[in-house]
Design a protein around this motif. Structure first.
Motif, PDB file in Angstrom:
ATOM      1  N   SER A 174       0.830  -1.202   0.000  1.00  0.00           N
ATOM      2  CA  SER A 174       0.000   0.000   0.000  1.00  0.00           C
ATOM      3  C   SER A 174       0.866   1.254   0.000  1.00  0.00           C
ATOM      4  CB  SER A 174      -0.950   0.008   1.200  1.00  0.00           C
ATOM      5  OG  SER A 174      -0.275   0.290   2.421  1.00  0.00           O
ATOM      6  N   LEU A 175       2.004   1.200   0.681  1.00  0.00           N
ATOM      7  CA  LEU A 175       2.931   2.337   0.669  1.00  0.00           C
ATOM      8  C   LEU A 175       3.455   2.568  -0.747  1.00  0.00           C
ATOM      9  CD1 LEU A 175       5.021   1.556   3.889  1.00  0.00           C
ATOM     10  CD2 LEU A 175       3.015   3.043   3.699  1.00  0.00           C
ATOM     11  N   ALA A 176       3.814   1.483  -1.419  1.00  0.00           N
ATOM     12  CA  ALA A 176       4.322   1.588  -2.792  1.00  0.00           C
ATOM     13  C   ALA A 176       3.265   2.184  -3.719  1.00  0.00           C
ATOM     14  CB  ALA A 176       4.765   0.215  -3.291  1.00  0.00           C
ATOM     15  N   TRP A 177       2.009   1.802  -3.517  1.00  0.00           N
ATOM     16  CA  TRP A 177       0.944   2.335  -4.368  1.00  0.00           C
ATOM     17  C   TRP A 177       0.838   3.851  -4.212  1.00  0.00           C
ATOM     18  CZ3 TRP A 177      -3.421   5.224  -4.038  1.00  0.00           C
ATOM     19  CH2 TRP A 177      -4.282   5.219  -5.150  1.00  0.00           C
ATOM     20  N   HIS A 178       0.902   4.343  -2.987  1.00  0.00           N
ATOM     21  CA  HIS A 178       0.802   5.785  -2.769  1.00  0.00           C
ATOM     22  C   HIS A 178       2.002   6.516  -3.368  1.00  0.00           C
ATOM     23  CE1 HIS A 178      -2.856   6.198  -0.410  1.00  0.00           C
ATOM     24  NE2 HIS A 178      -2.545   5.080   0.211  1.00  0.00           N
ATOM     25  N   ARG A 179       3.175   5.899  -3.347  1.00  0.00           N
ATOM     26  CA  ARG A 179       4.343   6.504  -3.993  1.00  0.00           C
ATOM     27  C   ARG A 179       4.135   6.597  -5.504  1.00  0.00           C
ATOM     28  NH1 ARG A 179       7.453   2.811  -1.137  1.00  0.00           N
ATOM     29  NH2 ARG A 179       8.492   3.625   0.737  1.00  0.00           N
ATOM     30  N   GLN A 180       3.668   5.499  -6.084  1.00  0.00           N
ATOM     31  CA  GLN A 180       3.564   5.398  -7.540  1.00  0.00           C
ATOM     32  C   GLN A 180       2.393   6.189  -8.104  1.00  0.00           C
ATOM     33  OE1 GLN A 180       3.298   1.162  -7.981  1.00  0.00           O
ATOM     34  NE2 GLN A 180       5.372   0.817  -7.186  1.00  0.00           N
ATOM     35  N   ASN A 181       1.434   6.525  -7.261  1.00  0.00           N
ATOM     36  CA  ASN A 181       0.248   7.244  -7.713  1.00  0.00           C
ATOM     37  C   ASN A 181       0.174   8.621  -7.061  1.00  0.00           C
ATOM     38  OD1 ASN A 181      -1.600   5.142  -9.337  1.00  0.00           O
ATOM     39  ND2 ASN A 181      -0.535   4.068  -7.681  1.00  0.00           N
ATOM     40  N   GLY A 182       1.359   9.241  -6.925  1.00  0.00           N
ATOM     41  CA  GLY A 182       1.473  10.536  -6.281  1.00  0.00           C
ATOM     42  C   GLY A 182       0.834  11.648  -7.079  1.00  0.00           C
ATOM     43  N   PRO A 183       0.869  12.878  -6.547  1.00  0.00           N
ATOM     44  CA  PRO A 183       1.595  13.227  -5.325  1.00  0.00           C
ATOM     45  C   PRO A 183       0.972  12.604  -4.075  1.00  0.00           C
ATOM     46  CG  PRO A 183       0.233  15.070  -6.033  1.00  0.00           C
ATOM     47  CD  PRO A 183       0.160  14.052  -7.130  1.00  0.00           C
ATOM     48  N   VAL A 184       1.814  12.353  -3.079  1.00  0.00           N
ATOM     49  CA  VAL A 184       1.342  11.765  -1.826  1.00  0.00           C
ATOM     50  C   VAL A 184       0.497  12.809  -1.100  1.00  0.00           C
ATOM     51  CG1 VAL A 184       2.004  10.759   0.381  1.00  0.00           C
ATOM     52  CG2 VAL A 184       3.383  10.293  -1.669  1.00  0.00           C
ATOM     53  N   THR A 185      -0.717  12.422  -0.742  1.00  0.00           N
ATOM     54  CA  THR A 185      -1.650  13.317  -0.059  1.00  0.00           C
ATOM     55  C   THR A 185      -1.749  12.938   1.420  1.00  0.00           C
ATOM     56  OG1 THR A 185      -3.563  11.907  -0.448  1.00  0.00           O
ATOM     57  CG2 THR A 185      -2.973  13.490  -2.195  1.00  0.00           C
ATOM     58  N   TYR A 186      -2.593  13.676   2.126  1.00  0.00           N
ATOM     59  CA  TYR A 186      -2.843  13.344   3.533  1.00  0.00           C
ATOM     60  C   TYR A 186      -3.318  11.906   3.669  1.00  0.00           C
ATOM     61  CZ  TYR A 186      -7.830  13.952   2.504  1.00  0.00           C
ATOM     62  OH  TYR A 186      -9.096  13.832   1.978  1.00  0.00           O
ATOM     63  N   ASP A 187      -4.069  11.416   2.675  1.00  0.00           N
ATOM     64  CA  ASP A 187      -4.578  10.052   2.734  1.00  0.00           C
ATOM     65  C   ASP A 187      -3.433   9.048   2.741  1.00  0.00           C
ATOM     66  OD1 ASP A 187      -7.024   8.372   2.658  1.00  0.00           O
ATOM     67  OD2 ASP A 187      -6.118   7.630   0.811  1.00  0.00           O
ATOM     68  N   GLY A 188      -2.418   9.273   1.908  1.00  0.00           N
ATOM     69  CA  GLY A 188      -1.270   8.368   1.873  1.00  0.00           C
ATOM     70  C   GLY A 188      -0.475   8.394   3.161  1.00  0.00           C
ATOM     71  N   ILE A 189      -0.286   9.578   3.740  1.00  0.00           N
ATOM     72  CA  ILE A 189       0.472   9.687   4.985  1.00  0.00           C
ATOM     73  C   ILE A 189      -0.277   9.039   6.142  1.00  0.00           C
ATOM     74  CG2 ILE A 189       1.403  11.289   6.704  1.00  0.00           C
ATOM     75  CD1 ILE A 189       3.051  11.105   4.128  1.00  0.00           C
ATOM     76  N   LEU A 190      -1.572   9.309   6.254  1.00  0.00           N
ATOM     77  CA  LEU A 190      -2.339   8.751   7.374  1.00  0.00           C
ATOM     78  C   LEU A 190      -2.596   7.262   7.189  1.00  0.00           C
ATOM     79  CD1 LEU A 190      -4.801  11.689   8.098  1.00  0.00           C
ATOM     80  CD2 LEU A 190      -2.606  11.155   9.181  1.00  0.00           C
ATOM     81  N   ASN A 191      -2.684   6.808   5.942  1.00  0.00           N
ATOM     82  CA  ASN A 191      -2.737   5.369   5.688  1.00  0.00           C
ATOM     83  C   ASN A 191      -1.462   4.700   6.179  1.00  0.00           C
ATOM     84  OD1 ASN A 191      -3.730   2.861   4.173  1.00  0.00           O
ATOM     85  ND2 ASN A 191      -1.741   3.226   3.227  1.00  0.00           N
ATOM     86  N   ALA A 192      -0.319   5.348   5.932  1.00  0.00           N
ATOM     87  CA  ALA A 192       0.961   4.818   6.407  1.00  0.00           C
ATOM     88  C   ALA A 192       1.005   4.784   7.928  1.00  0.00           C
ATOM     89  CB  ALA A 192       2.114   5.655   5.858  1.00  0.00           C
TER      90      ALA A 192
END
Length: 262
Positions: A174-192
């Motif tokens: 899931s971390l890789a998906w947020h990197r590859q489908n950036g820009p990283v948003t609040y959703d990606g950070i809080l998911n992490a």
């Protein structure tokens, strides 16, 4: 044993009558179309876990059939936003058979993955092998513990628990998906943050709760504070800091993964 529909503000933690009414209509349409083949319906995601935020949250609904249905395209039209307007950002609806829900597997085999909402084209996928598995592995793991039954028995009675090693792998994916489908948003950070909290404590919670946990246990990273604020402000996050934080989380989850193997 028959299980009645249980859509009520008390059972769903729905903060708005609008969402409560929507879920009632959704279940009614599913029951009318699927009849006795419909075994269970569950509210997962923030709406099921008491963290729903109007305008920000999706509605995540998982359902289980006794046997495969004859026409999933037809079913998708019946529950689309055009037929039942969704008050949330979108509906994410995933359908399983009872047999496939009960399998402990590294790639959950859904019958249908359907997304619909205002201002978007409906998305229907009937081939589970073409989807990133982590969405469903993580949803099921969380849903077994925190999901709300809208119809049927508790989700842990029908969904098999993912193996811990598979789950940790999926958190990293899931971390890789947020990197590859950036820009990283609040959703990606809080998911992490939520993923890191689970890897360290085996405790699930909302993304916001994950963010609060990281602030308490990781010396209050600025990027996490910015992400929490960005849920309301929608301000873009500094991508260098976001990338560094995802790298830190991946490293720590990898360490938990190794410990699990020892």
């Amino acid at each position: 044993m028959a299980y009645p529909a249980q859509v009520s503000p008390a059972s769903t933690s729905a903060p708005t009558e609008e969402l409560h009414s929507y879920l009632r209509s959704l279940i009614s349409s599913l029951q009318e179309e699927l009849k006795d083949n419909l075994l269970a319906v569950y509210l997962f995601g923030s709406a099921g876990y008491g963290a729903y935020e109007p305008g920000t949250s999706d509605v995540d609904v998982y359902a289980i059939l006794h046997e495969p249905a004859p026409d999933y395209q037809h079913l998708s039209r019946i529950i689309s936003h055009a037929s039942i307007p969704c008050p949330a950002r979108k509906l994410e609806f995933v359908l399983f058979t009872k047999a496939n829900a009960a399998k402990q597997t590294t790639r959950p085999a859904f019958e249908m993955n359907f997304n619909t909402g205002k201002g978007m084209d409906d998305y229907v996928n009937l081939n589970y092998e073409t989807e990133s598995r982590f969405w469903f592995v993580v949803d099921i793991a969380m849903g077994r513990e925190m999901g709300r039954p809208l119809l049927g028995p508790p989700p842990s009675a029908l969904f098999a628990a993912p193996r811990l090693d598979c789950l940790l792998d999926c958190l990293i994916e899931s971390l890789a998906w947020h990197r590859q489908n950036g820009p990283v948003t609040y959703d990606g950070i809080l998911n992490a943050c939520r993923a890191l909290r689970y890897a360290k404590t085996t405790t699930w919670g909302s993304k916001k709760e994950g963010g609060s946990w990281v602030l308490d246990h990781y010396n209050r990273p600025e990027i996490v504070m910015l992400a929490i604020d960005s849920r309301k402000s929608k301000v873009d996050l500094p991508q260098s800091s976001a990338s560094d934080f995802l790298n830190l989380v991946e490293k720590d989850i990898e360490q938990c993964r190794k410990t699990d193997h020892e």
